[in-house]
Scaffold this active site. Structure first.
Site, short mmCIF file in Angstrom:
data_model
loop_
_atom_site.label_atom_id
_atom_site.label_comp_id
_atom_site.label_asym_id
_atom_site.label_seq_id
_atom_site.Cartn_x
_atom_site.Cartn_y
_atom_site.Cartn_z
N GLY A 256 21.94 13.69 29.44
CA GLY A 256 23.09 14.22 29.52
C GLY A 256 24.37 13.37 29.79
N PRO A 299 17.62 10.28 29.07
CA PRO A 299 18.83 9.90 28.33
C PRO A 299 18.37 9.93 26.76
CG PRO A 299 18.38 7.88 29.26
CD PRO A 299 17.25 8.87 29.92
N GLY A 300 19.40 10.68 26.15
CA GLY A 300 19.03 10.52 24.49
C GLY A 300 20.48 9.95 23.89
N ARG A 301 21.62 10.88 23.78
CA ARG A 301 22.88 10.46 23.53
C ARG A 301 23.31 9.03 23.90
NH1 ARG A 301 26.79 14.38 22.35
NH2 ARG A 301 25.47 15.70 23.77
N ARG A 342 28.95 17.79 14.09
CA ARG A 342 29.16 18.06 15.67
C ARG A 342 30.77 18.45 15.55
NH1 ARG A 342 29.50 14.80 18.87
NH2 ARG A 342 28.93 15.84 20.88
N CYS A 373 32.31 22.82 0.59
CA CYS A 373 33.15 23.84 0.07
C CYS A 373 33.66 24.70 1.17
CB CYS A 373 32.27 24.76 -0.82
SG CYS A 373 31.89 23.69 -2.41
N1 LLP Z 1 16.40 16.45 28.19
C1 LLP Z 1 16.47 17.52 27.61
C2 LLP Z 1 15.58 18.76 28.20
C3 LLP Z 1 17.52 18.12 26.56
O1 LLP Z 1 17.43 19.26 26.39
C4 LLP Z 1 18.13 17.10 26.21
C5 LLP Z 1 19.27 17.53 25.27
C6 LLP Z 1 18.12 15.87 26.62
C7 LLP Z 1 17.38 15.71 27.63
C8 LLP Z 1 19.09 14.90 26.12
O2 LLP Z 1 20.37 14.95 26.31
P1 LLP Z 1 21.52 13.91 26.06
O3 LLP Z 1 21.24 12.56 26.85
O4 LLP Z 1 21.29 13.27 24.59
O5 LLP Z 1 22.71 14.37 26.38
N2 LLP Z 1 23.31 18.87 19.60
C9 LLP Z 1 24.22 18.36 20.67
C10 LLP Z 1 23.32 17.90 22.17
C11 LLP Z 1 22.18 18.91 22.33
C12 LLP Z 1 21.52 18.39 23.54
C13 LLP Z 1 20.19 19.14 23.80
N3 LLP Z 1 19.33 18.69 24.83
C14 LLP Z 1 25.41 17.39 20.33
O6 LLP Z 1 25.36 16.91 19.26
O7 LLP Z 1 26.16 17.20 21.20
#
Ligand code: LLP
Length: 447
Positions: A256, A299-301, A342, A373
């Site tokens: 997150g 972390p993902g994003r 997004r 469209c």
């Molecule tokens: N761990 C879990 C259990 C999660 O559900 C998520 C994201 C992450 C880690 C990674 O979160 P990050 O570090 O990427 O913020 N589609 C949305 C984001 C959805 C996130 C879902 N879960 C967007 O484009 O902002």
């Protein structure tokens, strides 16, 4: 000449005004792979993965504690990305059977994979046990019972973390906040469901209870929210020890971490997050006693997002008068909401720049729109672009590496863009562009 901080680290603007990334000119990338095109700066993405690994290892290592970094593959996944993450010594969070297979295809060892999901199918649970994933994060009582039964039937034991809803409300948009009470994820700490789930897992023959997990949301800037969540999690762990006499070995604090999408945006750096979270966990351990758990984060994003950009070709430019006076320049590109969901979904903000040349024209208040469209088909709501922006120009939108290609659709039967990785002057496909044959392959033609 360097460009604004929001672009990935190898992006430069050459003497003729064109951007290059990973040592490759964007005009060459567009020519070779077509537009729209997602471009991943491999060096940048891997450096971000390494920064999480090193910052957290150092900050928690000071207390003699261990941390694993799980890359949240939902942000962006291809089998080559799984390979990179493995090479950077990361583990991987997958949230579906499909993500699991791609991670395995890239050589991520099953033991380094954690399977998530609030509604996993029997087939997904079975497959996870069959390949031997390192952990399954259970999200409901239904899942605990189902998993226990499947594991016993298979003659195995499932390694489990229980997903806890801590009640800490954090995150950008409501749709990406996940730890307040009134939403679908996890088991509530406040209502006692989390504790009850821990006891059930502890007693289940087919389950090896390894610990607890929480994820409070996404695009979070507040270190205090992470700290609060860590404290609550350690409180739960202490309560379980007090009542059941077991010190749960693992605590996962989720992902997150916020990134910068525009020049005026803010981010939570891995260094600040690591220092602040280690401090919070240390204070909590001090307060509640017991041993340090083995920690993990997801972390993902913050790993994939800033490393990616989207290249578009400008098609049509229109000027409209605004009610409040002045005008807006609409710059229509060859993609839109099909490659970036997004903006329309979360009112996300982005920025853009003309990438194929330098312009000395006056800046004009502009909106970058797609070719779909509907009028909500906006890529960048407000940005200054040169007044002479014209058909044929390349436009670059930075920070699209996370939740871009993975959320793309074929709306209006458009062909989803390719993803190309660049590094040291070389470009390599990660995901190829859809073709008309692909469209036809899922359409069932009349006889
Ligand atoms: N761990 C879990 C259990 C999660 O559900 C998520 C994201 C992450 C880690 C990674 O979160 P990050 O570090 O990427 O913020 N589609 C949305 C984001 C959805 C996130 C879902 N879960 C967007 O484009 O902002």
């Amino acid at each position: 000449m360097m460009t604004a901080a929001v672009f990935s680290r190898t992006v430069t603007r050459g003497e003729d005004g064109a951007l290059s990334v990973g040592g490759v000119d964007v005009r060459e990338l567009a020519g070779r792979f077509g537009t729209p095109l997602y471009v991943v700066d491999e060096e940048d993405m891997r450096a971000r993965a390494a920064a999480f690994r090193d910052s957290f290892t150092t900050a928690f290592g000071r207390h003699g504690a261990k941390v694993d970094v799980y890359y949240a593959s939902k942000a962006f996944l291809s089998s080559k990305v799984a390979r990179w993450m493995r090479a950077e010594d990361l583990c991987m969070d997958v949230a579906s059977g499909g993500e699991l297979e791609l991670a395995l295809r890239g050589g991520m060892p099953a033991s380094h994979i954690g399977l998530h999901g609030n509604n996993k199918s029997d087939a997904e649970l079975r497959r996870a046990l069959e390949v031997g994933v390192g952990r399954i994060i259970v999200d409901s009582f239904t899942e605990i019972e189902t998993l226990d039964a499947i594991a016993r039937e298979m003659g195995t034991v499932a390694p489990v973390l229980v997903r806890v809803t801590t009640g800490v409300h954090a995150g950008g948009h409501e749709y990406i906040a996940t730890s307040h009470e009134d939403q679908k994820f996890g088991l509530s700490l406040a209502a006692g469901a989390a504790f009850e789930a821990l006891v059930e897992c502890h007693d289940a023959e087919g389950i090896d209870l390894r610990g607890i997990h929480t994820h409070i949301g996404s695009q979070i800037l507040s270190l205090a929210a992470f700290q609060e969540s860590a404290e609550r999690m350690l409180g739960l762990r202490a309560a379980f020890r007090a009542e059941v006499g077991v010190d749960l070995p693992e605590v996962d604090l989720g992902g997150g971490y916020a990134i910068r999408y525009t020049p005026h945006g803010e981010e939570l750096t891995p260094q600040d997050a690591a220092a602040g979270m280690a401090e919070a966990v240390a204070a909590a351990v001090e307060k509640v006693g017991g041993s340090w758990p083995h920690l993990s984060i997801e972390p993902g994003r913050a790993i994939a997002g800033p490393a990616g950009m989207t290249l578009y070709r400008v098609g049509v430019v229109k000027r409209v008068d605004l009610d409040e006076g002045g005008e807006r320049q609409y710059v229509a590109v060859d993609g839109g909401m099909s490659d970036n969901m997004r903006t329309i979904t979360y009112e996300a903000e982005y920025t853009a720049t003309v990438a194929s040349r330098l312009s000395d024209a006056e800046p004009a208040l502009s909106r970058v729109v797609g070719k779909h469209c509907e009028s909500g088909d906006i890529v960048v709501r407000d940005v200054d672009l040169p007044h002479d922006t014209a058909r044929g120009d390349l436009l670059a939108v930075p920070a699209t590496g996370a939740y871009g290609r993975v959320m793309a659709s074929n709306y209006n039967s458009v062909l989803r863009p390719a993803v190309v990785a660049v590094r040291d002057g070389e470009a390599e496909l990660l995901v190829r562009r859809d073709t008309l044959e692909d469209l036809f392959s899922w359409d069932v033609a009349p006889d």
